[in-house]
Design a protein around this motif. Structure first.
Motif, short mmCIF file in Angstrom:
data_model
loop_
_atom_site.label_atom_id
_atom_site.label_comp_id
_atom_site.label_asym_id
_atom_site.label_seq_id
_atom_site.Cartn_x
_atom_site.Cartn_y
_atom_site.Cartn_z
N VAL A 115 4.61 -55.80 70.49
CA VAL A 115 5.97 -55.69 71.29
C VAL A 115 6.91 -56.63 70.63
O VAL A 115 8.09 -56.13 70.47
N GLY A 116 6.65 -57.53 70.05
CA GLY A 116 7.67 -58.64 69.25
C GLY A 116 8.16 -57.89 68.08
O GLY A 116 9.33 -57.93 67.74
N MET A 117 7.26 -57.13 67.15
CA MET A 117 7.68 -56.32 66.23
C MET A 117 8.56 -55.08 66.61
O MET A 117 9.82 -55.05 65.99
N MET A 118 8.12 -54.72 67.58
CA MET A 118 9.39 -53.48 68.16
C MET A 118 10.57 -54.08 68.54
O MET A 118 11.59 -53.41 68.28
N LEU A 119 10.57 -55.19 69.45
CA LEU A 119 11.67 -55.59 69.69
C LEU A 119 12.68 -56.10 68.50
O LEU A 119 13.60 -55.82 68.62
N MET A 120 12.14 -56.60 67.63
CA MET A 120 12.99 -57.00 66.63
C MET A 120 13.30 -55.77 65.65
O MET A 120 14.40 -55.68 65.13
N THR A 121 12.70 -54.80 65.59
CA THR A 121 13.08 -53.51 64.76
C THR A 121 14.17 -52.85 65.51
O THR A 121 15.12 -52.27 64.99
N SER A 122 14.18 -52.89 66.67
CA SER A 122 15.02 -52.05 67.77
C SER A 122 16.09 -52.88 67.95
O SER A 122 17.04 -52.36 68.76
N SER A 123 16.22 -54.09 67.55
CA SER A 123 17.42 -55.08 68.08
C SER A 123 18.47 -54.98 66.92
O SER A 123 18.25 -54.78 65.63
N LEU A 124 19.78 -55.13 67.64
CA LEU A 124 20.80 -55.19 66.38
C LEU A 124 21.49 -56.66 66.45
O LEU A 124 22.48 -56.89 65.91
N GLY A 169 15.03 -38.92 68.65
CA GLY A 169 16.28 -38.01 68.22
C GLY A 169 17.48 -38.34 69.46
O GLY A 169 18.62 -38.10 69.33
N GLY A 170 17.22 -39.03 70.56
CA GLY A 170 17.99 -39.12 71.55
C GLY A 170 19.18 -40.44 71.22
O GLY A 170 20.21 -40.42 72.04
N ASN A 171 18.79 -41.28 70.33
CA ASN A 171 19.57 -42.35 69.83
C ASN A 171 20.19 -43.14 71.07
O ASN A 171 21.45 -43.42 71.17
N ARG A 172 19.27 -43.57 72.02
CA ARG A 172 19.70 -44.21 73.10
C ARG A 172 20.01 -45.78 72.72
O ARG A 172 19.36 -46.14 71.78
N VAL A 173 21.08 -46.42 73.43
CA VAL A 173 21.25 -47.83 73.35
C VAL A 173 21.24 -48.37 74.52
O VAL A 173 21.77 -47.71 75.61
N GLY A 174 21.14 -49.71 74.58
CA GLY A 174 21.17 -50.50 75.88
C GLY A 174 21.35 -51.87 75.73
O GLY A 174 21.59 -52.43 74.47
N PHE A 175 21.69 -52.64 76.69
CA PHE A 175 21.91 -54.09 76.59
C PHE A 175 23.03 -54.40 75.70
O PHE A 175 22.80 -55.15 74.90
N PHE A 176 24.02 -53.97 76.14
CA PHE A 176 25.37 -54.06 75.62
C PHE A 176 25.35 -53.81 74.09
O PHE A 176 25.85 -54.51 73.14
N ASP A 177 24.77 -52.51 73.66
CA ASP A 177 24.56 -52.03 72.22
C ASP A 177 23.68 -52.92 71.45
O ASP A 177 23.95 -52.79 70.33
N THR A 178 22.88 -53.64 72.05
CA THR A 178 21.99 -54.77 71.08
C THR A 178 20.80 -54.19 70.76
O THR A 178 20.10 -54.45 70.07
N ILE A 179 20.41 -53.23 71.67
CA ILE A 179 19.10 -52.49 71.51
C ILE A 179 19.06 -51.07 71.25
O ILE A 179 19.92 -50.26 72.08
#
Lengths: 491, 168
Positions: free
Chosen positions: A118-127, A61-71
């Motif tokens: 971890v790989g799956m999570m990174l790829m799911t949360s990345s834009l 619910g926090g909808n946090r973004v990071g790393f120049f809006d890519t995560i």
């Protein structure tokens, strides 16, 4: 020049927890002697996964973004990440005894599984397509190694080699697709790409179509849709059973997660090649089900049935409405539970014998106390895979069919329903063999060796079955979560 | 400048031909090194030092050593046989040529490349490509860069598991 700050790391806290856990497991392995049944590594891994799930819930619910809006840690990625981690926990419960019994004495197994998640999570949360690619590779390389861990077994070696070669090939397709899309749109970030693609005439550029097609091939290989499914039966049969369970559940869910992100959230419906996609959906369902009918090896049957289930999900991908995406998320979770459960039961030996074919299952339900419980569990999983009411499988299929009918895909739904009927034969056959056949040769029934280790697996499988029944009777909570997460991704 | 380009280009084409023509696999591999070095030189002429360095480090350094190791380990001896053109080979060749023609047709057609961003040729030559890439790696792309370390760790673990001599 821009730098990252500490707040950039908040959305990837669960990933960081898992990386630290994995490194810890790797180091713990060096301390002391490791006997076959030592529990330190699996318990540590489960602990890490639980903490990471807790962290995800805090982020929800926090909808946090990071790393120049890519995560982004939006509801969509968090929900999928929790699915991966739950899958991971179940996999560990069904792996422990399997590793000891099959002399698969590599404690790195748990490390690789955590890294894969971890790989799956990174790829799911990345834009960012670049990050998606790296996440996908972390996931794939870990699973190649996990498939090949039983080095003495010829089929496992064959499976690992096949998976590695074909996987590397499909990675090439994916990377080529990403580079073409970068050439056409000037960015690797999904929001910028989608913005570019929504301009009029963007699809007249041959680079775009070619690039997207290559992306679909690359992802289609991971989720094993027909024409890219050839590796699945061999790899699932040859791989250690818990690994096959993990791949059929988590890896596929991750594939669909990025397929939705890339393909369904921004590309106009007219440009989604409906004609090609529904042919793929029908082929995937039909080939999976028909081939599953012809198998005698149960792991092979489950492999083809996992292809068939990917076909049902492809129906929802073709439909592409909000309701359809909700159903994909629900189905990914439901299939993760029931597929893992079915493979999990197969990982338990009966009277010191591994169950491979239907004949091995004859009389299974009467073979001993462990087998009695396992047979009930297996029946639950089979009925859910079949899609009987009161199970998660039913609600999942119902949602997909409903979403398809709602958008006017009548014949596609009819074909999907017919495929469900075909699947009746091979799923019920398992139950029939377990309960109604006599054990062939009626060898002297020795006292069933119920080791403590398989109790661990049984506990995990009981929880899985409970989850399936819960999702089947009270689907609303999870469906609402899924709907919430669909609204989180842009349309 | 132009003369250097022509020299490098000619040598690289000739040595690429040498890869195909040489009977001995070691000679083939060696002329591949030569070709890679010439390509590296051409990249330097084009002011892309980073690609040049990577070309020599990765291709001439790592991949070629791998080739030579494989040749040495498998003990490949030249057989003197040339490729025969039987029906399957011809069919595969036809399909490959057709596909290649199709793709080149696509690319010669009406391709539009996306916006060029801030990294124009002038901006790159001002700072040099290595510096720019370094700043991007530790700035905008720091997370993918760090994630690659996980990827490498996984690969190393895998190599140990698969290559470990004794199992107990």
């Amino acid at each position: 020049m821009t730098f990252v700050t500490i707040s950039d790391f908040i959305p990837i806290v669960p990933e960081l927890i898992l990386v630290l856990t994995a490194l810890l497991v790797l180091l713990v392995d060096l301390v002391g002697t490791q006997t076959g049944y030592k529990m330190t590594s699996p318990l540590l891994a489960i602990g890490g996964l639980c903490v990471a799930v807790f962290a995800e819930i805090q982020l929800f619910g926090g909808n946090r973004v990071g790393f120049f809006d890519t995560i982004v840690a939006d509801q969509y990625s968090i929900l999928f990440e929790i699915i991966y981690m739950v899958t991971g926990i179940i996999t560990i419960t069904i792996s422990w005894h399997y590793i000891a019994e099959n002399n698969m004495n590599f404690r790195e197994y748990y490390v690789l599984m955590l890294f894969s998640i971890v790989g799956m999570m990174l790829m799911t949360s990345s834009l960012d397509l670049l990050m998606i690619f790296i996440g996908l590779e972390i996931m794939s390389i870990s699973s190649y190694i996990m498939v090949g861990m039983m080095r003495r077994v010829v089929t496992a070696n064959e499976a690992a080699l096949k998976y590695l070669l074909l996987g590397a090939f499909s990675t090439g397709f994916l990377l080529y697709g990403i580079s073409l899309i970068y050439g056409a749109t000037g960015s690797t970030q999904l929001p910028a790409i989608i913005e570019h693609l929504q301009q009029a005439g963007a699809f007249e550029n041959p680079l775009v179509g070619f690039g997207l097609a290559l992306l679909i091939i690359g992802v289609g290989f991971k989720v094993a849709i027909v024409p890219f499914h050839m590796w699945t039966p061999d790899v699932y049969t040859g791989a250690p059973t818990p690994v096959a369970a993990f791949m059929s559940a988590a890896v596929k869910a991750a594939g669909f997660a990025i397929l939705i992100r890339i393909f369904l959230t921004g590309i106009p419906h007219a440009e989604r090649w409906d004609n090609m996609m529904w042919v793929i959906a029908i082929l995937t369902m039909t080939v999976g089900n028909v081939m599953a009918l012809r198998q005698n090896n149960i792991k092979r049957m489950l492999a083809y049935s996992s292809i068939a289930h990917a076909g049902y999900v492809m129906v929802a991908v073709v439909v592409g409405s909000e309701a359809a995406i909700t159903s994909i998320i629900y189905y990914s979770f439901a299939y993760a539970l029931m597929g893992m459960g079915a493979f999990g039961v197969l990982s338990i030996r009966s009277n010191g014998k591994t169950i491979e074919t239907y004949e091995d299952l004859a009389g299974y339900a009467h073979a001993g106390p462990t087998e009695q419980v396992a047979a009930v569990l297996m029946s639950t999983f089979m009925l859910s895979l079949l899609g009987l009411p009161l199970t998660a499988g039913f609600i999942g299929k119902f949602q997909i069919f409903y979403a398809a009918l709602d958008e006017g895909w009548f014949w596609l739904t009819v074909i999907a329903a017919m495929n469900s009927v075909i699947s009746l034969f091979y799923y019920l056959r398992v139950i029939v063999f377990m309960y109604m056949k006599e054990r062939i040769g009626a060898q002297q029934e020795k006292e069933s060796q119920t080791s403590v280790s398989s109790l661990f697996a049984i506990t995990g499988l009981l929880a899985t079955a409970a989850g399936i029944v819960y999702l089947g009777i009270f689907p609303n909570d999870f469906v609402q979560l899924a709907q919430l997460s669909v609204t989180a991704i842009s349309f | 400048m132009l003369l250097t380009f022509y020299i490098l280009g000619t040598v690289s084409v000739l040595s690429a031909l040498g890869v195909l023509v040489c009977r001995s696999p070691v000679y083939s591999a060696m002329s591949l090194v030569c070709s890679f070095f010439c390509l590296g030189g051409i990249y330097i002429l084009m002011n892309v030092e980073f690609v040049a360095v990577i070309q020599i480090l990765v291709y001439a350094g790592a991949i070629l050593v791998l080739f030579l190791f494989v040749i040495m380990l498998l003990n490949i001896v030249p057989t003197g046989e040339s490729v025969r053109f039987n029906l399957p080979v011809l069919i595969a060749f036809g399909i490959a040529v057709g596909l290649f023609a199709q793709i080149s047709g696509l690319f010669l057609g009406d391709i539009q490349f996306g916006p060029k961003d801030v990294y124009t040729a002038e901006a790159i030559s001002e700072e040099g490509s290595i510096g720019l890439i370094g700043r991007l790696l530790y700035g905008e792309f720091v997370l993918p860069f760090e994630a690659i370390s996980i990827l490498l760790l996984v690969a190393v673990i895998g190599a140990v598991i698969i290559g470990k001599r004794r199992l107990n």
